[in-house]
Each structure stands twice: as C-alpha cells, then as structure tokens.
Design a protein around this motif. Structure first.
Motif, PDB file in Angstrom:
ATOM      1  N   LEU A 130       0.819  -1.209   0.000  1.00 17.17           N
ATOM      2  CA  LEU A 130       0.000   0.000   0.000  1.00 17.17           C
ATOM      3  C   LEU A 130       0.852   1.259   0.000  1.00 17.17           C
ATOM      4  CD1 LEU A 130      -2.694  -1.114   2.600  1.00 17.17           C
ATOM      5  CD2 LEU A 130      -3.061  -0.767   0.148  1.00 17.17           C
ATOM      6  N   VAL A 131       1.821   1.317   0.896  1.00 20.43           N
ATOM      7  CA  VAL A 131       2.655   2.512   1.020  1.00 20.43           C
ATOM      8  C   VAL A 131       3.548   2.675  -0.215  1.00 20.43           C
ATOM      9  CG1 VAL A 131       4.528   3.579   2.335  1.00 20.43           C
ATOM     10  CG2 VAL A 131       2.600   2.520   3.537  1.00 20.43           C
ATOM     11  N   GLY A 132       4.148   1.584  -0.670  1.00 19.33           N
ATOM     12  CA  GLY A 132       4.986   1.658  -1.860  1.00 19.33           C
ATOM     13  C   GLY A 132       4.200   2.073  -3.089  1.00 19.33           C
ATOM     14  N   GLY A 133       2.984   1.556  -3.223  1.00 20.45           N
ATOM     15  CA  GLY A 133       2.137   1.943  -4.346  1.00 20.45           C
ATOM     16  C   GLY A 133       1.756   3.412  -4.294  1.00 20.45           C
ATOM     17  N   LEU A 134       1.470   3.898  -3.098  1.00 18.77           N
ATOM     18  CA  LEU A 134       1.125   5.312  -2.931  1.00 18.77           C
ATOM     19  C   LEU A 134       2.309   6.203  -3.289  1.00 18.77           C
ATOM     20  CD1 LEU A 134      -0.919   7.414  -2.086  1.00 18.77           C
ATOM     21  CD2 LEU A 134      -0.356   6.966   0.303  1.00 18.77           C
ATOM     22  N   MET A 135       3.498   5.784  -2.916  1.00 18.66           N
ATOM     23  CA  MET A 135       4.705   6.542  -3.259  1.00 18.66           C
ATOM     24  C   MET A 135       4.862   6.667  -4.771  1.00 18.66           C
ATOM     25  SD  MET A 135       7.475   4.979  -0.543  1.00 18.66           S
ATOM     26  CE  MET A 135       7.502   5.501   1.178  1.00 18.66           C
ATOM     27  N   LYS A 136       4.653   5.585  -5.485  1.00 20.87           N
ATOM     28  CA  LYS A 136       4.801   5.601  -6.941  1.00 20.87           C
ATOM     29  C   LYS A 136       3.746   6.486  -7.599  1.00 20.87           C
ATOM     30  CE  LYS A 136       6.962   1.046  -7.356  1.00 20.87           C
ATOM     31  NZ  LYS A 136       6.824  -0.326  -7.898  1.00 20.87           N
ATOM     32  N   GLU A 137       2.526   6.427  -7.077  1.00 22.44           N
ATOM     33  CA  GLU A 137       1.454   7.234  -7.659  1.00 22.44           C
ATOM     34  C   GLU A 137       1.699   8.724  -7.463  1.00 22.44           C
ATOM     35  OE1 GLU A 137      -1.923   5.488  -5.761  1.00 22.44           O
ATOM     36  OE2 GLU A 137      -2.333   4.153  -7.440  1.00 22.44           O
ATOM     37  N   ILE A 138       2.281   9.089  -6.335  1.00 17.70           N
ATOM     38  CA  ILE A 138       2.595  10.501  -6.099  1.00 17.70           C
ATOM     39  C   ILE A 138       3.657  10.975  -7.097  1.00 17.70           C
ATOM     40  CG2 ILE A 138       3.611  12.127  -4.452  1.00 17.70           C
ATOM     41  CD1 ILE A 138       2.344  10.411  -2.226  1.00 17.70           C
ATOM     42  N   CYS A 139       4.626  10.114  -7.375  1.00 16.31           N
ATOM     43  CA  CYS A 139       5.653  10.465  -8.357  1.00 16.31           C
ATOM     44  C   CYS A 139       5.039  10.645  -9.738  1.00 16.31           C
ATOM     45  CB  CYS A 139       6.729   9.379  -8.394  1.00 16.31           C
ATOM     46  SG  CYS A 139       7.746   9.269  -6.892  1.00 16.31           S
ATOM     47  N   LEU A 140       4.130   9.750 -10.102  1.00  8.47           N
ATOM     48  CA  LEU A 140       3.454   9.859 -11.394  1.00  8.47           C
ATOM     49  C   LEU A 140       2.597  11.119 -11.457  1.00  8.47           C
ATOM     50  CD1 LEU A 140       2.339   6.155 -11.970  1.00  8.47           C
ATOM     51  CD2 LEU A 140       4.137   7.386 -13.194  1.00  8.47           C
ATOM     52  N   LEU A 141       1.952  11.437 -10.352  1.00  6.00           N
ATOM     53  CA  LEU A 141       1.113  12.633 -10.291  1.00  6.00           C
ATOM     54  C   LEU A 141       1.944  13.892 -10.505  1.00  6.00           C
ATOM     55  CD1 LEU A 141      -1.621  14.012  -9.664  1.00  6.00           C
ATOM     56  CD2 LEU A 141      -0.963  13.941  -7.241  1.00  6.00           C
ATOM     57  N   ALA A 142       3.080  13.941  -9.826  1.00  5.08           N
ATOM     58  CA  ALA A 142       3.957  15.112  -9.960  1.00  5.08           C
ATOM     59  C   ALA A 142       4.461  15.261 -11.391  1.00  5.08           C
ATOM     60  CB  ALA A 142       5.131  14.991  -8.985  1.00  5.08           C
ATOM     61  N   GLU A 143       4.818  14.135 -12.013  1.00  5.59           N
ATOM     62  CA  GLU A 143       5.294  14.182 -13.390  1.00  5.59           C
ATOM     63  C   GLU A 143       4.178  14.597 -14.345  1.00  5.59           C
ATOM     64  OE1 GLU A 143       6.790  10.309 -14.101  1.00  5.59           O
ATOM     65  OE2 GLU A 143       8.550  10.529 -12.801  1.00  5.59           O
ATOM     66  N   GLY A 144       2.984  14.036 -14.150  1.00  6.13           N
ATOM     67  CA  GLY A 144       1.863  14.336 -15.028  1.00  6.13           C
ATOM     68  C   GLY A 144       1.411  15.782 -14.954  1.00  6.13           C
ATOM     69  N   CYS A 145       1.560  16.387 -13.778  1.00  2.84           N
ATOM     70  CA  CYS A 145       1.159  17.786 -13.597  1.00  2.84           C
ATOM     71  C   CYS A 145       2.316  18.744 -13.782  1.00  2.84           C
ATOM     72  CB  CYS A 145       0.540  17.978 -12.214  1.00  2.84           C
ATOM     73  SG  CYS A 145      -0.992  17.078 -11.965  1.00  2.84           S
ATOM     74  N   ALA A 146       3.483  18.197 -14.155  1.00  2.00           N
ATOM     75  CA  ALA A 146       4.684  19.017 -14.349  1.00  2.00           C
ATOM     76  C   ALA A 146       5.012  19.821 -13.094  1.00  2.00           C
ATOM     77  CB  ALA A 146       4.514  19.939 -15.552  1.00  2.00           C
ATOM     78  N   VAL A 147       4.846  19.181 -11.951  1.00  2.84           N
ATOM     79  CA  VAL A 147       5.158  19.830 -10.675  1.00  2.84           C
ATOM     80  C   VAL A 147       6.610  19.551 -10.329  1.00  2.84           C
ATOM     81  CG1 VAL A 147       4.651  19.880  -8.214  1.00  2.84           C
ATOM     82  CG2 VAL A 147       2.784  19.671  -9.857  1.00  2.84           C
ATOM     83  N   GLU A 148       7.375  20.591 -10.114  1.00  2.75           N
ATOM     84  CA  GLU A 148       8.800  20.438  -9.827  1.00  2.75           C
ATOM     85  C   GLU A 148       9.026  20.341  -8.318  1.00  2.75           C
ATOM     86  OE1 GLU A 148      11.059  23.484 -11.694  1.00  2.75           O
ATOM     87  OE2 GLU A 148      10.396  22.974 -13.724  1.00  2.75           O
ATOM     88  N   VAL A 149       9.106  19.103  -7.836  1.00  6.46           N
ATOM     89  CA  VAL A 149       9.413  18.851  -6.425  1.00  6.46           C
ATOM     90  C   VAL A 149      10.469  17.756  -6.377  1.00  6.46           C
ATOM     91  CG1 VAL A 149       7.156  19.549  -5.554  1.00  6.46           C
ATOM     92  CG2 VAL A 149       7.518  17.183  -6.244  1.00  6.46           C
ATOM     93  N   ASP A 150      11.266  17.762  -5.328  1.00  2.00           N
ATOM     94  CA  ASP A 150      12.317  16.757  -5.161  1.00  2.00           C
ATOM     95  C   ASP A 150      11.703  15.502  -4.542  1.00  2.00           C
ATOM     96  OD1 ASP A 150      14.584  15.298  -4.868  1.00  2.00           O
ATOM     97  OD2 ASP A 150      15.532  16.615  -3.384  1.00  2.00           O
ATOM     98  N   LEU A 151      11.599  14.457  -5.334  1.00  2.00           N
ATOM     99  CA  LEU A 151      11.009  13.199  -4.878  1.00  2.00           C
ATOM    100  C   LEU A 151      12.053  12.085  -4.783  1.00  2.00           C
ATOM    101  CD1 LEU A 151       7.735  13.275  -7.015  1.00  2.00           C
ATOM    102  CD2 LEU A 151       8.002  13.918  -4.620  1.00  2.00           C
ATOM    103  N   THR A 152      13.316  12.479  -4.692  1.00  2.00           N
ATOM    104  CA  THR A 152      14.407  11.489  -4.645  1.00  2.00           C
ATOM    105  C   THR A 152      14.250  10.545  -3.466  1.00  2.00           C
ATOM    106  OG1 THR A 152      15.916  13.090  -5.663  1.00  2.00           O
ATOM    107  CG2 THR A 152      16.901  11.173  -4.583  1.00  2.00           C
ATOM    108  N   ALA A 153      14.003  11.093  -2.285  1.00  2.00           N
ATOM    109  CA  ALA A 153      13.872  10.265  -1.089  1.00  2.00           C
ATOM    110  C   ALA A 153      12.663   9.340  -1.196  1.00  2.00           C
ATOM    111  CB  ALA A 153      13.749  11.146   0.149  1.00  2.00           C
ATOM    112  N   LEU A 154      11.593   9.835  -1.789  1.00  2.00           N
ATOM    113  CA  LEU A 154      10.377   9.028  -1.940  1.00  2.00           C
ATOM    114  C   LEU A 154      10.635   7.860  -2.888  1.00  2.00           C
ATOM    115  CD1 LEU A 154       7.400   9.287  -0.888  1.00  2.00           C
ATOM    116  CD2 LEU A 154       6.840  10.168  -3.145  1.00  2.00           C
ATOM    117  N   ARG A 155      11.300   8.114  -3.998  1.00  2.00           N
ATOM    118  CA  ARG A 155      11.611   7.041  -4.951  1.00  2.00           C
ATOM    119  C   ARG A 155      12.560   6.012  -4.329  1.00  2.00           C
ATOM    120  NH1 ARG A 155      11.664  11.547  -8.761  1.00  2.00           N
ATOM    121  NH2 ARG A 155       9.942  11.309 -10.244  1.00  2.00           N
TER     122      ARG A 155
END
Length: 217
Positions: A130-155
């Motif tokens: 659940l948590v790992g899937g949520l992490m991946k979806e947030i990364c996809l969301l940020a990419e899809g919305c062209a939101v520039e945030v540092d997601l290195t730690a999350l990945r």
C-alpha cells in the motif's frame, strides 16, 4: 441546425482533457496524517518487523511529498491526473485502515491482528504494498502535472520497500488440480513426488530390493 465552430470544438476538447479543481489533495493529506498517528502508536513494537516499520516510517515522506505537490499543483489538471489523485486517496485510505487496525489491537497481539488482517485481504493489504504503491502514484502525479518537487527520497524508499521481505509471509495457494485428455494414448500427470508409469504388460516393481538370483517369466 446548430453549427459547431472551430473555437467551440477547441473548448470542448479542453474540457475533456482538463478539470478545474479547488483543493483535491487536502483530504488525502489528512488521511495520511491519521495513518501516521496510528503508526506512531505501534512504532516501538519490534514483533511487527523491519518491513512493517519501513512502510510506517515512509508515511512521513508521503506527507511531505503531498504537501509539496499541493502547493505547486496547477488550477487545471488532466483527467488522467485526476484519476491519480483519486487513486492516491484510495491508497491513503487503505493504508490508514491497516495501521489503525493494528494500533487498536492490544500491544501483545498486534502482530497476530496484522497477520489475520492480511490473511483475510491478501497481498494487496500488506503495508509495504500500500505505502509503496502510494509513493509511486505521487511520483506519477507530480510528473503528469509538471510539478517540480524533489522526490528522490520518496523514490528511494519505494525501491527499498520492494526489495524487503514481506511483512507477513504470504502462502501460495495452489489451484485445484485438473487434467483432461481429449485424444488417444496415455497421459501422465503428477502433482508432486515420484511418478511411476507402467506402459506394457507384466509386473512392475517400485524400489524393490532382491536378495539372491531373480528370474521373471
């Protein structure tokens, strides 16, 4: 007969691909905070194991990432991103339900409670899933919305969760064995162990040991 102009067609296409939103993430953030609160009640329980605690610790990274995405999310997002937002909400809700279930159990039965919860719902309810899937979806969301945030730690946390042992062993249930032969000739089936086949006339000896001379007629 109404005539649709080029400009009106363009507006319709925009409406199909983008959605005006006000505050789509706050509810998900509140749910993640609730999951964090539940986890804080069990984080000292060593019986729950390293993978469970790695997932619980990852909730804080999810909270920070969602907060960063929220502050930079454009007023209009695509329908695909809207679906990701809904999926993030669902993942956060499921995660919160599991951590809450475990936190509400007596301190000496929390592992048993978690194990029973997983056996009932299966692999999708593992906290690392659940948590790992949520992490991946947030990364996809940020990419899809062209939101520039540092997601290195999350990945990195998501990758580490994937490599860890399951927080609860998942049994591999075999399906009922079923065999069918619609043609002619012999069929040999085995579901395990040693298989011995006699294809001709006469006797067959399995693992037999003979003392002295033996003759067959």
């Amino acid at each position: 007969m109404a005539v649709q102009t080029k400009s009106s067609t363009y507006v319709n296409l925009v409406n199909m691909t983008a959605t005006q939103i006000s505050d789509p993430i706050s509810g998900t953030i509140v749910t993640v905070q609730a999951a964090m609160k539940s986890y804080s009640m069990v984080k000292a329980n060593t019986e729950l194991g390293d993978t469970f605690h790695a997932a619980g610790s990852g909730l804080h990274l999810i909270y920070e990432a969602l907060s960063s995405v929220k502050s930079r999310l454009p007023p209009e997002i695509s329908n695909a991103s809207l679906k990701l937002l809904d999926s993030c909400k669902a993942g956060a809700t499921s995660s919160e339900a599991v951590f809450k279930e475990v936190s509400q159990a007596p301190s000496d039965t929390r592992l048993q409670s978690y194990t029973a919860f997983i056996k009932e719902g299966g692999r999708p309810n593992l906290v690392e899933t659940l948590v790992g899937g949520l992490m991946k979806e947030i990364c996809l969301l940020a990419e899809g919305c062209a939101v520039e945030v540092d997601l290195t730690a999350l990945r990195r946390a998501s990758d580490e969760l994937e490599k860890m042992e399951p927080s609860v062993p998942i049994e591999q249930h075999k399906s009922d064995d079923s065999f069918s032969n619609s043609g002619s000739g012999s069929q040999y089936n085995s579901t395990g162990g040693t298989q011995n086949n006699a294809t001709g006339n006469g006797k067959q000896f399995f693992g037999a040991t003979f003392q002295g001379a033996v003759s067959f007629s």
